[in-house]
Design an enzyme around this catalytic site. Sequence first.
Site, short mmCIF file in Angstrom:
data_model
loop_
_atom_site.label_atom_id
_atom_site.label_comp_id
_atom_site.label_asym_id
_atom_site.label_seq_id
_atom_site.Cartn_x
_atom_site.Cartn_y
_atom_site.Cartn_z
CG ASP A 32 53.20 -3.11 41.93
OD1 ASP A 32 51.98 -2.89 41.83
OD2 ASP A 32 53.67 -3.87 42.78
CG ASP A 33 49.90 0.07 41.49
OD1 ASP A 33 49.70 -1.15 41.55
OD2 ASP A 33 49.61 0.83 42.43
CB CYS B 189 49.46 -6.28 43.69
SG CYS B 189 49.63 -4.48 43.57
CG HIS C 127 51.28 -9.84 46.90
ND1 HIS C 127 51.32 -9.77 48.28
CD2 HIS C 127 50.82 -8.65 46.48
CE1 HIS C 127 50.89 -8.58 48.66
NE2 HIS C 127 50.59 -7.88 47.59
CG ASP D 259 50.51 -5.16 39.18
OD1 ASP D 259 50.38 -3.98 38.80
OD2 ASP D 259 50.73 -5.47 40.37
CG HIS D 260 46.66 -3.51 39.07
ND1 HIS D 260 47.03 -2.26 39.47
CD2 HIS D 260 47.10 -4.35 40.04
CE1 HIS D 260 47.65 -2.32 40.63
NE2 HIS D 260 47.72 -3.59 40.99
#
Length: 494
Positions: free
Chosen positions: A39-40, A78, A137, A342-343
């Site tokens: 994540d992130d 997300c 999510h 995810d980004h």
Amino acid sequence: MTNIFLNPKHLIFIFGFISCSLTSTAQFTKPNILFIAVDDFRAELGHFEKSTIITPNLDKLASQGVSFSNHFVQVPTCGASRAAFLTGKRPGRIAELGNNIMQDEFSVKQETELPETFIHHLRRNGYYTVGMGKISHSVDGYVYGYEEEVSDKKELPYSWDEFLFDPGKWGTGWNAFFAYANGENRQSMNRQVKPYEAAAVDDLGYPDGLTTQLAIKKLRELKNSSQPFFLGVGLFKPHLPFTAPQKYWDLYDKDQISLAKNPKKPQNVAKASLQESGEFNGYELGEEKAGLDNVLSDEYARKIKHAYYAAASYSDAQIGLILDELKALELDQNTIVIVWGDHGWHLGEQQVWGKHTLFENALNSALIFKIPASNISKIDDSIVESVDIYPTLMELTGIEKPAGLDGKSFAKLLKSEESQTGNVAYSYYKNGISLRTDRYRLTQYFRGAEPTIELYDHQKDPLESINIAAENPEIVANLMPLWQEGNTGLYNKK
């Protein structure tokens, strides 16, 4: 008992037949898939040039496969990013830009001929699918609010044979997602918390350590499976709060952590293109508040970047444990391994601390692929998109892809030393659509605040610090037809 003498030529024939049969069987055995979502996780890895982040396990994986330096997500948040990735489709409606798209729509749809995700498609084609942690999510597979009781409604009802999660002392998935080492979380503390924590605990003192142990246990079970498997493991860190055991903080000399090279707002850009770091500021005991009218002090900026790095190194260590187990079980020879962020996340670039922009730092995230029986090892600067992963996996597994996917397979990049020019990526957010080519980023916004068109030349300005659209109308005009190909009608304008 009759003794039979075999001529050596017969032995050669028999052994040759057995060898060919085994080879043939191996060739037609579908590979397992180990997918790890982080994540992130921006595209800053230890094996990239001039990077100071410490990720030895991802560096090792990259040395055995392909690490993409120009992987771009469709949406810099997300839930929406994961929805696009899982379906292989770019967003075409405003609802598809929100974190709740899967819980609001996927969870209530009836099963149709069109699979809900590529995981569902794998399951329909003989794969045993297991998820744990944050793949869609929802962090534990169920639909409920941050402060609500866990429900029994599945976010992806048709994708999983099993979905597992251990919330530990935090009690629920969402509590674990925003966890601090003492068992509290952002919600229980009414946001009266800092955006970071270094705790005197081992790896099991935070939820990602528990998820890793679940993954290791499940791999041991899956080794004896009669079906190929897809195992999805979703790690939370380095998502806020930037929490990690002290030993991962200790990997770094904080004074050697470099600050953002572009800490100011870009020139010739409206504030509407940026964001006020609201998620970061929501951790209300942070020593300083970020914003477009307030630059963090160098000392605090370095502290927050240190915290992000420590959290990322903690996740890297968990990935290492999972990959070590994969190898110990001798599953690595027939398993595709994917690590995906995810980004991205602004660490002070463009005066932003967070995601939620259409700038490079929010859209560019980590992506590493390792495929069986390949000796290709490279950092690939070809442009690829998250929506490309779906068709790539279908090609690698020999499964026919569904019609209507927006992504294109990059399987050939995994089997060649060469990179590929001419690829493009499209991203969507903040009333805008952004096109990334090998050289340029062109973004057009549908809003009142001017300028609505931004152009960045990555050969001359890789930090995206100056919007040069106004003085380069010919370049904008030449790029617009290509930009238009990514206009899904999201904003109902051509």
